[in-house]
Design a protein around this motif. Structure first.
Motif, PDB file in Angstrom:
ATOM      1  N   PHE A 259       0.828  -1.205   0.000  1.00 16.00           N
ATOM      2  CA  PHE A 259       0.000   0.000   0.000  1.00 16.00           C
ATOM      3  C   PHE A 259       0.866   1.261   0.000  1.00 16.00           C
ATOM      4  N   LEU A 260       1.995   1.217   0.707  1.00 21.88           N
ATOM      5  CA  LEU A 260       2.910   2.361   0.712  1.00 21.88           C
ATOM      6  C   LEU A 260       3.531   2.563  -0.670  1.00 21.88           C
ATOM      7  N   VAL A 261       3.869   1.439  -1.350  1.00 22.50           N
ATOM      8  CA  VAL A 261       4.414   1.516  -2.708  1.00 22.50           C
ATOM      9  C   VAL A 261       3.381   2.108  -3.649  1.00 22.50           C
ATOM     10  N   ARG A 262       2.146   1.689  -3.485  1.00 16.87           N
ATOM     11  CA  ARG A 262       1.059   2.203  -4.324  1.00 16.87           C
ATOM     12  C   ARG A 262       0.925   3.721  -4.182  1.00 16.87           C
ATOM     13  N   ASP A 263       1.169   4.215  -2.976  1.00 22.56           N
ATOM     14  CA  ASP A 263       1.072   5.655  -2.722  1.00 22.56           C
ATOM     15  C   ASP A 263       2.360   6.394  -3.072  1.00 22.56           C
ATOM     16  N   GLY A 264       3.367   5.657  -3.596  1.00 27.21           N
ATOM     17  CA  GLY A 264       4.620   6.289  -4.009  1.00 27.21           C
ATOM     18  C   GLY A 264       5.571   6.612  -2.874  1.00 27.21           C
ATOM     19  N   LEU A 265       5.353   6.048  -1.698  1.00 27.82           N
ATOM     20  CA  LEU A 265       6.210   6.328  -0.534  1.00 27.82           C
ATOM     21  C   LEU A 265       7.396   5.362  -0.517  1.00 27.82           C
ATOM     22  N   HIS A 266       8.230   5.421  -1.547  1.00 30.30           N
ATOM     23  CA  HIS A 266       9.336   4.474  -1.706  1.00 30.30           C
ATOM     24  C   HIS A 266      10.378   4.604  -0.604  1.00 30.30           C
ATOM     25  N   ASP A 267      10.680   5.825  -0.193  1.00 30.98           N
ATOM     26  CA  ASP A 267      11.679   6.029   0.860  1.00 30.98           C
ATOM     27  C   ASP A 267      11.218   5.428   2.183  1.00 30.98           C
ATOM     28  N   MET A 268       9.932   5.578   2.470  1.00 27.35           N
ATOM     29  CA  MET A 268       9.370   5.001   3.693  1.00 27.35           C
ATOM     30  C   MET A 268       9.433   3.477   3.648  1.00 27.35           C
ATOM     31  N   VAL A 269       9.156   2.921   2.474  1.00 25.65           N
ATOM     32  CA  VAL A 269       9.205   1.467   2.300  1.00 25.65           C
ATOM     33  C   VAL A 269      10.623   0.945   2.538  1.00 25.65           C
ATOM     34  N   LYS A 270      11.617   1.594   1.925  1.00 23.06           N
ATOM     35  CA  LYS A 270      13.009   1.161   2.086  1.00 23.06           C
ATOM     36  C   LYS A 270      13.463   1.304   3.534  1.00 23.06           C
ATOM     37  N   ALA A 271      13.018   2.367   4.189  1.00 22.71           N
ATOM     38  CA  ALA A 271      13.370   2.559   5.599  1.00 22.71           C
ATOM     39  C   ALA A 271      12.753   1.459   6.458  1.00 22.71           C
ATOM     40  N   SER A 272      11.504   1.075   6.152  1.00 22.39           N
ATOM     41  CA  SER A 272      10.847   0.016   6.927  1.00 22.39           C
ATOM     42  C   SER A 272      11.497  -1.335   6.675  1.00 22.39           C
ATOM     43  N   ILE A 273      11.972  -1.561   5.432  1.00 22.84           N
ATOM     44  CA  ILE A 273      12.699  -2.796   5.111  1.00 22.84           C
ATOM     45  C   ILE A 273      13.996  -2.848   5.921  1.00 22.84           C
ATOM     46  N   THR A 274      14.699  -1.724   5.937  1.00 25.76           N
ATOM     47  CA  THR A 274      15.932  -1.632   6.727  1.00 25.76           C
ATOM     48  C   THR A 274      15.653  -1.895   8.196  1.00 25.76           C
ATOM     49  N   GLY A 275      14.622  -1.255   8.706  1.00 20.71           N
ATOM     50  CA  GLY A 275      14.267  -1.416  10.104  1.00 20.71           C
ATOM     51  C   GLY A 275      13.883  -2.844  10.450  1.00 20.71           C
ATOM     52  N   SER A 276      13.184  -3.497   9.534  1.00 24.92           N
ATOM     53  CA  SER A 276      12.779  -4.883   9.767  1.00 24.92           C
ATOM     54  C   SER A 276      13.992  -5.809   9.834  1.00 24.92           C
ATOM     55  N   ILE A 277      14.947  -5.593   8.921  1.00 28.05           N
ATOM     56  CA  ILE A 277      16.147  -6.441   8.881  1.00 28.05           C
ATOM     57  C   ILE A 277      16.986  -6.265  10.148  1.00 28.05           C
ATOM     58  N   ILE A 278      17.316  -5.006  10.481  1.00 29.04           N
ATOM     59  CA  ILE A 278      18.162  -4.783  11.659  1.00 29.04           C
ATOM     60  C   ILE A 278      17.397  -5.038  12.951  1.00 29.04           C
ATOM     61  N   GLY A 279      16.078  -4.818  12.920  1.00 35.82           N
ATOM     62  CA  GLY A 279      15.270  -5.069  14.104  1.00 35.82           C
ATOM     63  C   GLY A 279      15.247  -6.542  14.465  1.00 35.82           C
ATOM     64  N   ASN A 280      15.112  -7.393  13.451  1.00 32.39           N
ATOM     65  CA  ASN A 280      15.095  -8.835  13.692  1.00 32.39           C
ATOM     66  C   ASN A 280      16.465  -9.347  14.135  1.00 32.39           C
TER      67      ASN A 280
END
Length: 352
Positions: free
Chosen positions: A79-100
Motif C-alpha cells: 500500500f505504501l508503494v502504491r502511494d509512491g512512498l518508496h523512501d518510507m518502504v526502504k526505511a521500513s525494510i531496513t528497520g525490519s532487517i536490523i530489528g530482527n
C-alpha cells in the motif's frame, strides 16, 4: 482461569482498537488501545507458533512464524508503494532487517541466557544463515555503488534483475534447508524438562488455524497503529527515516518479537534464531525483491538503491549477528551486545 482472562482481554482489546480506529476517536487513545491489543495478539501468536513447532519441528515453526509475520508487513508495504512512498518502504525494510537481527535476536538471547547459562543450536544452520545475509548485503550495496553511473532505465533494469536473482536464491535456500539437507540442519537445542510434561490442548489443524488467525489480527492492529504514527511524528518532529526504520519496524514485528523471546526462554533457541535471522533473510531476499517487482505493475517502479545510512545499518547488523551466532552457542552477554548496537543505531537514526 488465566487463559480465559487472557483470551477475554485479547478479544476486547482487538474490538476496542478497531472501534477506536473506524470511529475516528482521539489519536492518542487509538495509539494506546492498539499498543495493548498488539501485546495480547503477539502473545496469542507466540502460543500458536509454539504449538505448530511442537508438531512440525522448531525450524518449521519458526519459518511459519516469520512468514506470517512478514506477510502483514508485505501487505502494508504494498500500500505504501502504491502511494509512491518508496523512501518510507526502504526505511521500513531496513528497520525490519536490523530489528530482527539486533532487537529480536538480542532480546531472545539475552532473556534466554538469563535462564539458561548456554543455549545451543545448529552450527551449520548458523553458518548458512550468515552467508545468505552477507549475500543480501552485497546485493544491496552493488546497486547503490553504481547508482550515479546509470540512467533511470538502466537502474530500473539492474534492480529488477537483482530482485529476481534474490528471489531465486531464497527459493533454492528453502529447497536446501527444508528438503535436501533437512536432517543436517535439524534442531539441536535442548528442550525444557517441563515441556515434556506439558500437554498441548490444540490439535495440529487448530494450531495452524490459530497461527493464521493471530497473523490476521496482528495485521489489522499493526495497520491501525501505523495510522496513528503521523500524529506522533508531527508532534515530536521525528524524521521519516527514523519512523520507517524503527517505529514501523518495531510495531510490524511485534508478534515475532514476543514469539522468539517466549521460545528462547523455554530453551528453544533454535526456533528463536529461525524467527529472528530467518525473518531478516526473508525480508532481504524475498519481501524487498517482491516489492520492486510489484511496483512495476503499479506504474511507479521502485529501485533497490538504499541510502548510505540504511546500508551501513544493515551491514553492521549482519556482521555482528554472524559473529555472535557462528559458533552455534549463545549466552546473555551476547544478547546484551546486540541490544547495545540496536540502541546506538536508533539514536543515530533519530538524530539524522
Amino acid at each position: 482461569m488465566k487463559q480465559k482472562l487472557f483470551y477475554t482481554i485479547l478479544i476486547a482489546s482487538f474490538l476496542l482498537s478497531g472501534t477506536a480506529h473506524y470511529s475516528g476517536l482521539n489519536t492518542t487513545l487509538q495509539f494506546v488501545l492498539c499498543c495493548i491489543a498488539v501485546i495480547f495478539a503477539a502473545g496469542f501468536m507466540g502460543k500458536a507458533t509454539e504449538s505448530v513447532a511442537h508438531y512440525a519441528g522448531e525450524r518449521m515453526g519458526g519459518f511459519l512464524n516469520a512468514t506470517f509475520g512478514n506477510a502483514a508487513e508485505l501487505i502494508i508495504a504494498i500500500f505504501l508503494v502504491r502511494d509512491g512512498l518508496h523512501d518510507m518502504v526502504k526505511a521500513s525494510i531496513t528497520g525490519s532487517i536490523i530489528g530482527n537481527m539486533l532487537l529480536v535476536l538480542g532480546l531472545s538471547v539475552f532473556l534466554g541466557g538469563l535462564k539458561y547459562k548456554v543455549q545451543n543450536f545448529n552450527v551449520m544452520l548458523a553458518s548458512h544463515n550468515a552467508s545468505l545475509m552477507l549475500l543480501a548485503v552485497v546485493a544491496l550495496i552493488v546497486p547503490a555503488i553504481f547508482a550515479k553511473s546509470f540512467t533511470f532505465k538502466e537502474m530500473d533494469m539492474l534492480s529488477t534483475i537483482v530482485a529476481v536473482i534474490l528471489i531465486i536464491a531464497y527459493g533454492l535456500w528453502l529447497l536446501f534447508s527444508m528438503v535436501t539437507h533437512k536432517k543436517e540442519l535439524s534442531d539441536v537445542s535442548a528442550r525444557d524438562p517441563e515441556d515434556h510434561a506439558h500437554t498441548l490442548n490444540w490439535s495440529k489443524g487448530k494450531s495452524i488455524f490459530y497461527l493464521v488467525l493471530a497473523t490476521v489480527m496482528v495485521a489489522f492492529i499493526s495497520e491501525w497503529l501505523v495510522g496513528t504514527l503521523e500524529h506522533f511524528t508531527e508532534t515530536f518532529g521525528l524524521s521519516e527515516l527514523f519512523v520507517g526504520a524503527f517505529l514501523i519496524a518495531i510495531i510490524g514485528n511485534a508478534a515475532e518479537h514476543s514469539a522468539a523471546v517466549f521460545l528462547a526462554m523455554k530453551n528453544k533457541i533454535g526456533a528463536a534464531v529461525e524467527i529472528a535471522i530467518g525473518s531478516s533473510l526473508q525480508v532481504a531476499l524475498f519481501v524487498a525483491p517482491v516489492l520492486v517487482i510489484v511496483s512495476h505493475f503499479m506504474g511507479d517502479p521502485m529501485n533497490i538503491v538504499f541510502t548510505l545510512y540504511e546500508l551501513a545499518a544493515i551491514a553492521i547488523a549482519a556482521v555482528l549477528a554472524r559473529s555472535i551466532s557462528q559458533d552455534g552457542a549463545t549466552n546473555w552477554y551476547e544478547g546484551f551486545l546486540l541490544l547495545v548496537v540496536y540502541v546506538i543505531l536508533g539514536i543515530a537514526f533519530f538524530l539524522v
